[in-house]
Design a protein around this motif. Structure first.
Motif, mmCIF file in Angstrom:
data_model
loop_
_atom_site.group_PDB
_atom_site.id
_atom_site.type_symbol
_atom_site.label_atom_id
_atom_site.label_comp_id
_atom_site.label_asym_id
_atom_site.label_seq_id
_atom_site.Cartn_x
_atom_site.Cartn_y
_atom_site.Cartn_z
ATOM 1 N N GLU A 25 69.103 89.984 36.298
ATOM 2 C CA GLU A 25 69.865 88.840 35.800
ATOM 3 C C GLU A 25 69.734 88.681 34.291
ATOM 4 O OE1 GLU A 25 70.061 83.955 36.142
ATOM 5 O OE2 GLU A 25 68.605 85.037 37.371
ATOM 6 N N LEU A 34 74.791 90.474 37.240
ATOM 7 C CA LEU A 34 74.727 89.313 38.124
ATOM 8 C C LEU A 34 74.953 89.682 39.587
ATOM 9 C CD1 LEU A 34 76.535 86.663 35.897
ATOM 10 C CD2 LEU A 34 74.138 87.373 35.922
ATOM 11 N N ASP A 35 75.769 90.707 39.849
ATOM 12 C CA ASP A 35 75.979 91.139 41.234
ATOM 13 C C ASP A 35 74.680 91.672 41.839
ATOM 14 O OD1 ASP A 35 78.665 90.431 41.252
ATOM 15 O OD2 ASP A 35 79.320 92.424 40.588
ATOM 16 N N ARG A 70 72.215 88.795 42.316
ATOM 17 C CA ARG A 70 72.575 88.007 43.504
ATOM 18 C C ARG A 70 72.122 88.737 44.777
ATOM 19 N NH1 ARG A 70 76.098 84.091 43.702
ATOM 20 N NH2 ARG A 70 77.214 84.839 41.865
ATOM 21 N N ARG A 71 72.376 90.039 44.840
ATOM 22 C CA ARG A 71 71.955 90.807 46.021
ATOM 23 C C ARG A 71 70.442 90.750 46.208
ATOM 24 N NH1 ARG A 71 76.212 95.338 45.067
ATOM 25 N NH2 ARG A 71 74.921 95.668 43.254
ATOM 26 N N TYR A 123 68.274 88.455 44.944
ATOM 27 C CA TYR A 123 67.849 87.092 45.293
ATOM 28 C C TYR A 123 68.143 86.825 46.775
ATOM 29 C CZ TYR A 123 67.286 85.742 40.335
ATOM 30 O OH TYR A 123 66.867 85.629 39.026
ATOM 31 N N THR A 124 69.293 87.274 47.238
ATOM 32 C CA THR A 124 69.663 87.098 48.648
ATOM 33 C C THR A 124 68.721 87.897 49.546
ATOM 34 O OG1 THR A 124 71.964 86.695 48.031
ATOM 35 C CG2 THR A 124 71.544 87.325 50.318
ATOM 36 N N CYS A 158 64.951 81.351 43.981
ATOM 37 C CA CYS A 158 66.058 82.258 44.289
ATOM 38 C C CYS A 158 67.342 81.471 44.553
ATOM 39 C CB CYS A 158 65.723 83.129 45.506
ATOM 40 S SG CYS A 158 64.534 84.420 45.170
ATOM 41 N N ILE A 186 70.679 81.763 42.297
ATOM 42 C CA ILE A 186 71.993 82.128 42.854
ATOM 43 C C ILE A 186 73.029 81.073 42.485
ATOM 44 C CG2 ILE A 186 73.297 82.373 45.008
ATOM 45 C CD1 ILE A 186 70.735 83.708 46.191
ATOM 46 N N LEU A 203 73.858 81.418 38.638
ATOM 47 C CA LEU A 203 74.192 82.712 38.048
ATOM 48 C C LEU A 203 75.478 82.619 37.227
ATOM 49 C CD1 LEU A 203 73.467 85.371 40.819
ATOM 50 C CD2 LEU A 203 72.360 85.175 38.600
#
Length: 164
Positions: A114, A120-121, A124-125, A127-128, A143, A147, A150
């Motif tokens: 990040e 950012l993609d 995000r993945r 953090y998810t 997290c 998200i 972001l």
């Protein structure tokens, strides 16, 4: 004379072995990096990261190996070496998935993507992924907040927190 030569060679052998003790090298470098009141010398800190990684590579079954990688991750990140940091994190995640601080390493990996790569993609993945693996983990709230925020600029974040 022969006895003196053997004694001298034996002494040199033990002194030589001691000087190559990887933990001794790490302790010496840690003192240089962390015990000074002056600014950290990047070259010495980078050498410490290498020493931590060398220890983990040489002694992967040693209980100190994952801790060395975790410390290497921390120092590397503070040296602003994102590629090296990600590499160390990947080794930690792959080789020591049950290490207690693995979830922190996964969070740091997302944070690096990040903040250092602005990817950012991927952030995000990651953090998810963290939330899926550790829904009640130490960094779960961080997290979720990451998200949610972001891509927001600092100004957007201020407005959001001020309620505008």
């Amino acid at each position: 004379m022969k006895r003196l030569v053997i004694l001298l060679l034996g002494t040199l052998f033990f002194v030589g072995c001691d000087s190559y003790d990887p933990m001794r090298r790490i302790e010496k470098l840690e003192k240089e990096v962390f015990s000074t009141e002056s600014a950290i010398v990047p070259d010495v800190a980078s050498e410490l990261v290498s020493a931590y990684c060398d220890f983990a590579d040489a002694r992967p079954d040693d209980a100190k190996a994952p801790e060395c990688l975790f410390k290497a991750m921390d120092v590397s990140m503070n040296l602003n070496e994102p590629q090296r940091t990600i590499s160390i994190i990947d080794k930690l995640l792959n080789d020591y998935p049950d290490y207690p601080h693995t979830q922190a390493a996964l969070f740091v990996k997302a944070f690096v993507f990040e903040t250092r790569y602005n990817n950012l993609d991927m952030a995000r993945r990651l953090y998810t992924q963290y939330l899926e693996m550790y829904p009640d983990g130490e960094f779960a709230a961080d997290c979720m907040a990451s998200i949610e925020n972001l891509g927001l600029s600092p100004e957007d974040l201020v407005r959001k927190f001020e309620g505008r």
